[in-house]
Design an enzyme around this catalytic site. Structure first.
Site, PDB file in Angstrom:
ATOM      1  N   LYS A  48       0.856  -1.205   0.000  1.00  0.00           N
ATOM      2  CA  LYS A  48       0.000   0.000   0.000  1.00  0.00           C
ATOM      3  C   LYS A  48       0.883   1.244   0.000  1.00  0.00           C
ATOM      4  CE  LYS A  48      -0.721   0.291   4.984  1.00  0.00           C
ATOM      5  NZ  LYS A  48      -1.677   0.461   6.048  1.00  0.00           N
ATOM      6  N   TYR A  79       5.250 -12.185   8.321  1.00  0.00           N
ATOM      7  CA  TYR A  79       6.069 -12.085   9.539  1.00  0.00           C
ATOM      8  C   TYR A  79       6.986 -13.272   9.716  1.00  0.00           C
ATOM      9  CZ  TYR A  79       1.698  -9.585  10.069  1.00  0.00           C
ATOM     10  OH  TYR A  79       0.603  -8.805   9.825  1.00  0.00           O
ATOM     11  N   ASP A  95      -8.607  -8.891  14.890  1.00  0.00           N
ATOM     12  CA  ASP A  95      -9.270  -9.959  14.125  1.00  0.00           C
ATOM     13  C   ASP A  95      -9.734  -9.530  12.735  1.00  0.00           C
ATOM     14  OD1 ASP A  95     -11.390  -8.342  14.714  1.00  0.00           O
ATOM     15  OD2 ASP A  95     -12.697  -9.956  15.453  1.00  0.00           O
ATOM     16  N   ASP A  96      -9.506  -8.243  12.379  1.00  0.00           N
ATOM     17  CA  ASP A  96      -9.954  -7.764  11.066  1.00  0.00           C
ATOM     18  C   ASP A  96      -9.276  -8.492   9.904  1.00  0.00           C
ATOM     19  OD1 ASP A  96      -7.708  -6.453  12.186  1.00  0.00           O
ATOM     20  OD2 ASP A  96      -7.775  -4.915  10.633  1.00  0.00           O
ATOM     21  N   ILE A 129     -13.099   4.310  15.400  1.00  0.00           N
ATOM     22  CA  ILE A 129     -12.065   5.320  15.607  1.00  0.00           C
ATOM     23  C   ILE A 129     -12.427   6.454  14.649  1.00  0.00           C
ATOM     24  CG2 ILE A 129      -9.615   5.801  15.160  1.00  0.00           C
ATOM     25  CD1 ILE A 129      -9.139   2.874  15.971  1.00  0.00           C
ATOM     26  N   ASP A 208       4.758  25.966 -25.137  1.00  0.00           N
ATOM     27  CA  ASP A 208       5.735  25.463 -24.165  1.00  0.00           C
ATOM     28  C   ASP A 208       7.109  26.075 -24.471  1.00  0.00           C
ATOM     29  OD1 ASP A 208       7.052  23.983 -22.238  1.00  0.00           O
ATOM     30  OD2 ASP A 208       7.054  22.120 -23.385  1.00  0.00           O
TER      31      ASP A 208
HETATM   32  C1  SPV Z   1       6.909  18.330 -20.111  1.00  0.00           C
HETATM   33  O1  SPV Z   1       5.988  17.563 -19.810  1.00  0.00           O
HETATM   34  O2  SPV Z   1       6.766  19.554 -20.155  1.00  0.00           O
HETATM   35  C2  SPV Z   1       8.243  17.800 -20.396  1.00  0.00           C
HETATM   36  C3  SPV Z   1       8.381  16.472 -20.977  1.00  0.00           C
HETATM   37  O3  SPV Z   1       9.200  18.507 -20.206  1.00  0.00           O
HETATM   38  S1  SPV Z   1       8.476  16.666 -22.697  1.00  0.00           S
HETATM   39  O4  SPV Z   1       7.206  17.216 -23.146  1.00  0.00           O
HETATM   40  O5  SPV Z   1       8.730  15.348 -23.256  1.00  0.00           O
HETATM   41  O6  SPV Z   1       9.557  17.579 -23.001  1.00  0.00           O
HETATM   42 MG    MG Z   2       8.730  20.545 -20.101  1.00  0.00          MG
END
Ligand code: SPV
Ligand code: MG
Length: 435
Positions: A48, A79, A95-96, A129, A208
């Site tokens: 988990k 264990y 006992d759960d 709880i 970007d």
């Molecule tokens: C982004 O997720 O902005 C990254 C990864 O930099 S990539 O798009 O592959 O450049």
């Molecule tokens: Mg990036």
């Protein structure tokens, strides 16, 4: 003559100490000297999510309880090893576990105890709880910046691979926070969020190319931090100006960000997955190393990780250049290397991993399988990768779904046809609980 006390073994995880634990320990000490088998982070991570408190903190809590004589680490989720070593007269467990996926472990425990006529004691599990009170408390602790920062490093030390998914707003952050898939004996989930320059910019209608400045980036990640507890990895493009880096690190640490990933490119930022990279330039390795050093000396927490991203494969420079850079970046203090690629298969990143493994400057590896998406996590693990970042899938999923809804309404001049493809109003009202 000294009378030896009987040995009582109590396996515990104790993510958050509550009265249920005290009940069990109180009963256990009536049978003899209590030895707590405290599950390590690694043992817990195998079935988990890792606990909020680290092993040392949990050990300190348990060791100081008056019912406990000794605490020993339990490094697996069953264990048997500890039982064979300690040969307790009794094992005490709520006992759960009779009724859930721990049944398998219970059977094994009973069989093992039988070897020396040990007995299993199963007190009634403490119900009622106040879990919501505990949850709120955990949220408070988990979101303290210093706890959140160190969580990524702890995950990397405890798990075979740490799984990160792109998040571009609070809602996607909540999906990452809450989604769990139950398997037979374990549950799988995402370990943290990726603040992607690509999807963060796209969400705001910008390219970007770093037109979204760092303060805008930090402000949008803060929205996600407000409602989640999992660690966040920050995509810092090339980190910007060397002289400005300490201020960026200060803001990231203050927000509780766990790692920065910085790519070794210079000039106007262009996304690495663009086909034409002819006008993109890679930084001189020594100049880029200075940025890594700058971050290492600026960070307040050593658990804040610096991940250097190598763009040699993206720019057609090949393996030798990538390896040469990896060693320089590692020597400069990077905690991990992201080896980026836009090939359809992971062959080139695996060849890098194989060669880098032999270096004395080896540090853990990070993969971003956007173009080589067929790769399975198990293959990344086998090749030495410790972190996988699914960098843009949530935005790519949301955009066509929204586009389609808009188009259907336009085409039909009514909303009825899209109703069955979108969630009911009732569900959206209850999506965010107000408790
Ligand atoms: C982004 O997720 O902005 C990254 C990864 O930099 S990539 O798009 O592959 O450049
Ligand atoms: Mg990036």
């Amino acid at each position: 003559m000294k009378k030896f006390k009987k040995k009582v073994y109590v396996p515990l995880a104790v993510d958050f100490l509550h009265e249920g634990h005290i009940n069990i320990l109180k009963i256990a000490q009536k049978y003899g000297e209590v030895i707590v088998g405290l599950l390590t982070d690694e043992a817990i991570a195998s079935y988990k999510s890792i606990p909020i408190l680290n092993y040392k903190n949990r050990e300190l809590l348990v060791k100081n309880l008056k019912y406990v004589s000794k605490v020993v680490p339990q490094t697996t989720d069953d264990y048997i090893n500890n039982l064979n070593k300690i040969k307790p007269d009794y094992l005490v467990h709520g006992d759960d576990w009779k009724y859930d996926n721990r049944k398998r472990i219970r059977t094994k425990v009973i069989k093992t105890l039988k070897k020396w006529s040990g007995k299993l004691i199963e007190p009634r599990y403490t119900k009622n709880i106040s879990s919501s009170k505990i949850k709120n408390k955990i949220l408070e602790i988990a979101t303290l910046p210093e706890n959140r920062i160190s969580r990524l490093k702890r995950l990397m030390l405890s798990k075979k691979i740490v799984r990160i998914l792109e998040s571009h707003n609070s809602l996607t952050g909540l999906i990452i926070e809450n989604l769990k898939i139950l398997n037979k004996n374990s549950s799988v989930e995402f370990d943290g969020m990726w603040s992607s320059s690509l999807t963060d910019s796209a969400t705001k209608g910008k390219p970007d190319n770093s037109s979204l400045d760092f303060s805008a980036r930090v402000s949008s990640l803060n929205d996600m931090m407000d409602v989640t507890t999992k660690p966040l990895v920050f995509d810092a493009d090339n980190g910007g100006q060397l002289e400005h880096l300490p201020f960026l690190i200060r803001s990231l640490e203050r927000s509780g960000v766990s790692a920065i990933i910085m790519e070794d490119k210079i000039g106007l930022k262009k996304n690495s997955l663009f086909k034409n990279q002819s006008d993109t330039q890679q930084d001189k390795p020594q100049t880029f190393a200075k940025k890594i050093k700058k971050i290492c000396s600026a960070r307040r927490s050593n658990d804040f990780l610096v991940i250097a991203r190598i763009e040699s494969f993206i720019l057609g420079k090949g393996l030798k250049d990538a390896l040469y850079r990896a060693e320089i970046y590692s020597k400069a203090g990077a905690d991990a290397i992201l080896i980026h690629s836009k090939e359809k298969t992971p062959a080139e990143i695996f060849s890098f991993a194989n060669a880098f493994k032999k270096s004395k400057y080896y540090i853990p590896l990070v993969s971003v399988p956007s173009t080589y998406s067929k790769v399975y996590e198990k293959d990344l693990i086998r090749n030495g990768f410790k972190l996988v970042i699914y960098a843009n899938q949530l935005l790519r999923a949301a955009y066509p779904a929204m586009q389609n809804a808009a188009k259907t309404i336009l085409q039909k001049r009514r909303a009825f046809e899209i109703d069955k493809k979108i969630i009911p109003i009732k569900e959206i009202i209850n999506l965010i609980k107000n408790d």
